[in-house]
Design a protein around this motif. Structure first.
Motif, PDB file in Angstrom:
ATOM      1  N   ALA A 128       0.837  -1.206   0.000  1.00 56.04           N
ATOM      2  CA  ALA A 128       0.000   0.000   0.000  1.00 56.04           C
ATOM      3  C   ALA A 128       0.870   1.253   0.000  1.00 56.04           C
ATOM      4  O   ALA A 128       0.599   2.217  -0.730  1.00 56.04           O
ATOM      5  N   LEU A 129       1.922   1.240   0.798  1.00 53.76           N
ATOM      6  CA  LEU A 129       2.827   2.386   0.857  1.00 53.76           C
ATOM      7  C   LEU A 129       3.502   2.615  -0.491  1.00 53.76           C
ATOM      8  O   LEU A 129       3.611   3.752  -0.963  1.00 53.76           O
ATOM      9  N   ALA A 130       3.936   1.535  -1.122  1.00 56.49           N
ATOM     10  CA  ALA A 130       4.608   1.650  -2.422  1.00 56.49           C
ATOM     11  C   ALA A 130       3.675   2.198  -3.497  1.00 56.49           C
ATOM     12  O   ALA A 130       4.126   2.830  -4.457  1.00 56.49           O
ATOM     13  N   ALA A 131       2.370   1.981  -3.325  1.00 55.34           N
ATOM     14  CA  ALA A 131       1.406   2.434  -4.332  1.00 55.34           C
ATOM     15  C   ALA A 131       1.218   3.946  -4.318  1.00 55.34           C
ATOM     16  O   ALA A 131       0.793   4.524  -5.319  1.00 55.34           O
ATOM     17  N   VAL A 132       1.554   4.602  -3.197  1.00 55.07           N
ATOM     18  CA  VAL A 132       1.254   6.035  -3.092  1.00 55.07           C
ATOM     19  C   VAL A 132       2.433   6.904  -2.666  1.00 55.07           C
ATOM     20  O   VAL A 132       2.320   8.135  -2.675  1.00 55.07           O
ATOM     21  N   ALA A 133       3.563   6.310  -2.286  1.00 56.01           N
ATOM     22  CA  ALA A 133       4.639   7.124  -1.702  1.00 56.01           C
ATOM     23  C   ALA A 133       6.026   6.757  -2.221  1.00 56.01           C
ATOM     24  O   ALA A 133       6.998   6.778  -1.466  1.00 56.01           O
ATOM     25  N   ARG A 137      12.945   3.453   0.074  1.00 56.01           N
ATOM     26  CA  ARG A 137      14.317   2.947   0.164  1.00 56.01           C
ATOM     27  C   ARG A 137      14.412   1.994   1.347  1.00 56.01           C
ATOM     28  O   ARG A 137      13.956   2.313   2.446  1.00 56.01           O
ATOM     29  N   TYR A 138      14.997   0.822   1.114  1.00 59.95           N
ATOM     30  CA  TYR A 138      15.199  -0.181   2.157  1.00 59.95           C
ATOM     31  C   TYR A 138      16.688  -0.507   2.255  1.00 59.95           C
ATOM     32  O   TYR A 138      17.429  -0.346   1.276  1.00 59.95           O
ATOM     33  N   ILE A 147      10.746   7.164   2.793  1.00 52.20           N
ATOM     34  CA  ILE A 147       9.424   7.208   2.166  1.00 52.20           C
ATOM     35  C   ILE A 147       9.376   8.462   1.303  1.00 52.20           C
ATOM     36  O   ILE A 147       9.759   9.553   1.749  1.00 52.20           O
ATOM     37  N   ALA A 148       8.916   8.303   0.074  1.00 56.71           N
ATOM     38  CA  ALA A 148       8.872   9.422  -0.873  1.00 56.71           C
ATOM     39  C   ALA A 148      10.236  10.094  -0.977  1.00 56.71           C
ATOM     40  O   ALA A 148      10.342  11.314  -1.097  1.00 56.71           O
ATOM     41  N   GLY A 149      11.290   9.276  -0.893  1.00 55.66           N
ATOM     42  CA  GLY A 149      12.644   9.779  -1.038  1.00 55.66           C
ATOM     43  C   GLY A 149      13.211  10.486   0.178  1.00 55.66           C
ATOM     44  O   GLY A 149      14.319  11.042   0.112  1.00 55.66           O
ATOM     45  N   TYR A 150      12.490  10.480   1.303  1.00 53.59           N
ATOM     46  CA  TYR A 150      12.967  11.150   2.517  1.00 53.59           C
ATOM     47  C   TYR A 150      13.213  10.156   3.632  1.00 53.59           C
ATOM     48  O   TYR A 150      12.332   9.330   3.916  1.00 53.59           O
ATOM     49  N   PRO A 151      14.388  10.238   4.290  1.00 50.49           N
ATOM     50  CA  PRO A 151      15.520  11.108   3.975  1.00 50.49           C
ATOM     51  C   PRO A 151      16.341  10.537   2.812  1.00 50.49           C
ATOM     52  O   PRO A 151      16.190   9.379   2.455  1.00 50.49           O
ATOM     53  N   ARG A 152      17.222  11.365   2.265  1.00 51.56           N
ATOM     54  CA  ARG A 152      18.017  10.927   1.118  1.00 51.56           C
ATOM     55  C   ARG A 152      19.033   9.867   1.509  1.00 51.56           C
ATOM     56  O   ARG A 152      19.352   8.977   0.717  1.00 51.56           O
TER      57      ARG A 152
END
Length: 214
Positions: A128-133, A137-138, A147-152
């Motif tokens: 669900a998270l991958a579908a919207v954000a 990065r793992y 999430i959504a590239g934060y933090p870099r």
């Protein structure tokens, strides 16, 4: 005895000076209007249609100290414009990127936001998270780092209490997250050793006093 009390306070103070926390994404469920720390990680949790889940980026010692997602958004408002479909479910997500104090050096947290993920009925919270954000990065241990590239950069790193962050309480071991959260640990070995030394001094002082009176 005042001297012994002073020594004890010095030892305790030294333990507190070494206090650390961890900078990470914590994972939450909204139950009855209250955020509760998730009992599973997002890669294994399978929410139902109508569930509300949250992610919060912060610096904390463990799940008892972790900051909750801010806001009181409900499923009906988050997913108001996302109609139901057969074979799919809707999961409302609250994404709280935390405060400037908890941000890594040189980064500014995005504003908190919500999203409604419509995913297959057997999807996990991570799906669900991958579908919207995206992008997510793992690390190599499947720890959620961004999430959504934060933090870099960075992932569950240790942060000392004298940094400009919300680090608190003594914590010296590497965290063992269920999703992105560190485990509980007791007082440090150095602190316990110091307390033992103070206790030994106290016993010696009492013995010397009794010897002189004798």
């Amino acid at each position: 005895m005042p001297v012994l009390l002073g020594l004890l306070l010095l030892v305790v103070g030294a333990g507190q000076a070494q206090a650390v926390g961890y900078r990470y994404w914590s994972f939450w469920d909204l139950t009855g209007g209250t955020w509760t720390y998730a009992t599973q990680g997002p890669s294994t949790a399978r929410p139902s249609d109508g569930d509300v889940q949250g992610f919060r980026f912060s610096v904390s010692e463990d799940s008892q100290d972790s900051a909750k997602p801010r806001g009181t958004a409900r499923f009906a408002s988050i997913c108001a414009r996302t109609p139901a479909r057969d074979g799919e479910k809707r999961v409302a997500l609250v994404l709280d990127f935390g405060t400037t104090a908890d941000a890594p050096n040189g980064e500014t947290p995005p504003r908190p936001r919500t999203a409604c993920a419509r995913v297959p009925s057997d999807a996990t919270s991570a799906d669900a998270l991958a579908a919207v954000a995206k992008p997510l990065r793992y690390d190599s241990n499947a720890l959620l780092c961004a999430i959504a590239g934060y933090p870099r950069t960075g992932c569950g790193e240790q942060v000392s209490s004298h940094d400009n962050t919300k680090a608190s309480a003594a914590e010296t071991a590497t965290p063992q997250p269920h999703s992105s959260s560190p485990a509980h640990h007791g007082p440090s070995a150095g602190l316990l050793a110091g307390l033992a030394a103070v206790a030994a001094l106290g016993v010696a002082a009492v013995w010397q006093a009794r010897r002189r009176r004798g």
